[in-house]
Design a protein around this motif. Structure first.
Motif, short mmCIF file in Angstrom:
data_model
loop_
_atom_site.label_atom_id
_atom_site.label_comp_id
_atom_site.label_asym_id
_atom_site.label_seq_id
_atom_site.Cartn_x
_atom_site.Cartn_y
_atom_site.Cartn_z
N TYR A 1 0.81 -1.22 0.00
CA TYR A 1 0.00 0.00 0.00
C TYR A 1 0.84 1.26 0.00
O TYR A 1 0.31 2.35 -0.17
CB TYR A 1 -0.94 0.00 1.21
CG TYR A 1 -1.91 -1.15 1.17
CD1 TYR A 1 -2.95 -1.15 0.26
CD2 TYR A 1 -1.77 -2.25 2.01
CE1 TYR A 1 -3.83 -2.21 0.19
CE2 TYR A 1 -2.65 -3.31 1.95
CZ TYR A 1 -3.68 -3.29 1.04
OH TYR A 1 -4.55 -4.34 0.97
N CYS B 1 6.25 2.43 2.64
CA CYS B 1 6.54 2.08 4.03
C CYS B 1 6.69 0.58 4.19
O CYS B 1 7.03 0.10 5.26
CB CYS B 1 5.40 2.55 4.93
SG CYS B 1 3.81 1.83 4.45
N CYS C 1 0.30 1.60 10.52
CA CYS C 1 -0.33 2.58 9.62
C CYS C 1 -1.58 3.17 10.29
O CYS C 1 -2.50 2.45 10.66
CB CYS C 1 -0.73 1.89 8.32
SG CYS C 1 -1.66 2.97 7.24
N ARG D 1 -4.00 4.48 9.11
CA ARG D 1 -5.22 4.29 8.34
C ARG D 1 -5.89 2.96 8.63
O ARG D 1 -7.02 2.73 8.22
CB ARG D 1 -4.93 4.41 6.83
CG ARG D 1 -4.23 5.69 6.46
CD ARG D 1 -4.94 6.94 6.98
NE ARG D 1 -6.22 7.14 6.37
CZ ARG D 1 -6.58 8.19 5.67
NH1 ARG D 1 -5.73 9.16 5.48
NH2 ARG D 1 -7.79 8.29 5.18
N ARG E 1 9.76 12.60 5.74
CA ARG E 1 9.07 11.39 5.27
C ARG E 1 8.57 11.55 3.84
O ARG E 1 8.15 10.60 3.20
CB ARG E 1 7.90 11.08 6.22
CG ARG E 1 7.25 9.71 5.99
CD ARG E 1 6.37 9.36 7.16
NE ARG E 1 5.53 8.21 6.96
CZ ARG E 1 5.89 6.95 7.18
NH1 ARG E 1 7.11 6.67 7.58
NH2 ARG E 1 5.05 5.95 7.00
N GLN F 1 6.50 1.62 9.28
CA GLN F 1 5.39 1.77 10.24
C GLN F 1 5.83 1.35 11.64
O GLN F 1 5.00 1.25 12.55
CB GLN F 1 4.21 0.89 9.80
CG GLN F 1 3.69 1.17 8.41
CD GLN F 1 2.47 0.32 8.06
OE1 GLN F 1 1.83 -0.28 8.91
NE2 GLN F 1 2.14 0.27 6.78
N LEU G 1 0.66 11.96 2.23
CA LEU G 1 0.44 10.52 2.36
C LEU G 1 -0.71 10.37 3.34
O LEU G 1 -0.98 11.30 4.12
CB LEU G 1 1.67 9.83 2.95
CG LEU G 1 2.86 9.51 2.04
CD1 LEU G 1 4.00 8.96 2.88
CD2 LEU G 1 2.47 8.52 0.95
N GLY G 2 -1.31 9.21 3.39
CA GLY G 2 -2.39 8.99 4.36
C GLY G 2 -1.92 9.11 5.80
O GLY G 2 -2.73 9.24 6.71
N CYS G 3 -0.60 9.08 6.02
CA CYS G 3 -0.06 9.16 7.38
C CYS G 3 0.77 10.42 7.57
O CYS G 3 1.45 10.54 8.60
CB CYS G 3 0.82 7.95 7.65
SG CYS G 3 2.17 7.81 6.45
S1 SF4 Z 1 -0.64 5.79 4.93
FE1 SF4 Z 1 -0.13 3.79 5.74
S2 SF4 Z 1 0.32 2.55 3.89
FE2 SF4 Z 1 0.42 4.74 3.29
S3 SF4 Z 1 2.60 5.30 3.51
FE3 SF4 Z 1 1.54 5.83 5.43
S4 SF4 Z 1 1.86 4.07 6.78
FE4 SF4 Z 1 2.25 3.41 4.67
#
Ligand code: SF4
Length: 335
Positions: A56, A59, A292, A294, A153, A246, A161-163
């Motif tokens: 995904y 990471c 993660c 998410r 990052r 992660q 990013l989602g994170c």
């Molecule tokens: S949101 Fe989740 S899957 Fe996407 S880079 Fe961040 S830790 Fe990884």
């Protein structure tokens, strides 16, 4: 998302430059339909094996069992995370969505009608080029556009990013609202949760702009319900995800101590996949997931018990109060 012949040729050239003979190919699910063709091209030059795992993000480069027998990894569809120390040479091949001719300045009129004059612009990485078109459209309406700087990052200014929403934190004090160029709501919802400024998604697949406020409010009601259920939990699993990008055992240790001090029974677990059945078998009342962010946010509904981010759990314990804080990853521990 398009995998062009030049993307594959670039991967071949970079693997050759590394002197590689054995290559592990990693693909996100969206690119798996192209696996046969890409495998066949790479196989003309290298001994190739494809990982069937789902990737995904950058990471995740899999476990040592999968990469220990190859010289390098080719991961398609993601951008490197600059502040990670990868265990093998990794060739990240990004895929830029073709710039869309349908970007009309009128799609952004709502920003003007709300009285916004300065807008922060962010994007998920495959829409980096589309974001340039969006910037032109915003400027054509007379709006001032700021693209935020990022932390270690992230690779590109404006990238989210989602994170990680550092691109938004860096401009939020200077803008009236934020436009995130993406598809779906994954990145834009996270962006709205990370700031009090109104966030709009410019959905590339629909060519439309919409506010994330209502969705974020609905989402927060669900999260506060999960937080309140977890407050009464007796047995709590604290989970460390072993994926390289992660991995946060030191955060897990802090949360474990706080849980014990609050009278909870605690176990700490290591995993590389959040499987609801594991936690059901452990008969725990709540899970705190330090991998993660998410997973709790997007997959919480798959679990029979509340699954919280560390910050949400600290709210459940009464340690954190006030505004909801999104879990974001700036850096991880070294493995
Ligand atoms: S949101 Fe989740 S899957 Fe996407 S880079 Fe961040 S830790 Fe990884």
């Amino acid at each position: 998302m398009i995998v062009s012949a030049s993307n594959v040729q670039e991967a071949i050239q970079r693997a050759k430059d590394l002197g590689a003979s054995k290559v592990l190919l990693q693909l996100p699910d969206g690119l798996k339909p192209r696996a046969f063709g890409i495998f066949s091209e790479l196989s003309k030059h290298f001994s190739v094996v494809i990982s069937s795992q789902s990737f995904y993000g950058a990471c995740d480069v899999g476990s040592m069992d999968t990469y220990s027998r190859v010289d390098c990894i080719v991961q398609l569809g993601h951008t490197e995370i600059p502040n990670l120390r990868y265990p093998k040479p990794i060739i990240f091949i990004e895929h830029l969505y073709e710039r869309d001719a349908r970007i009309e300045a009128s799609a952004f009129q709502i920003l003007r009608s709300r009285g916004y004059s300065t807008v922060g612009l962010a994007f998920s990485v495959q829409y980096r080029q589309v974001a340039e078109g969006v910037r032109e459209a915003l400027e054509a309406l007379g709006l001032r556009v700021l693209v935020g700087g990022v932390d270690g990052r992230m690779k590109y200014p404006g990238q989210v990013l989602g994170c990680n929403f550092s691109a938004i934190h860096s401009v939020q004090a200077m803008v009236d609202s934020i436009v995130v160029v993406s598809t779906g709501t994954f990145h834009a919802l996270g962006a709205q949760l990370s700031t009090e400024k109104e966030v709009f998604i410019y959905d590339v697949s629909e060519g439309s702009l919409r506010s994330m406020r209502e969705e974020a409010d609905r989402f927060l009601r669900q999260r506060f319900a999960a937080i309140s259920r977890a407050a009464g939990a007796r047995k709590v699993c604290i989970v460390i995800d072993t994926k390289i990008g992660q991995y946060r055992p030191s955060l897990a240790a802090v949360v474990e101590r706080q849980a014990r001090e609050s009278g909870k029974e605690v176990v700490t677990l290591a995993t590389d996949e959040a499987n609801p059945r594991d936690y059901e078998n452990l008969m725990c009342d709540a899970v705190v997931f330090t991998g993660c962010p998410r997973v709790p946010i997007d997959d919480g509904g798959k679990f029979s018990m509340p699954v919280l981010t560390p910050q949400e759990f600290q709210m459940a314990l009464g340690i954190k109060k006030g505004r909801y804080v999104l879990d974001e990853i700036v850096a991880v521990d070294t493995q």
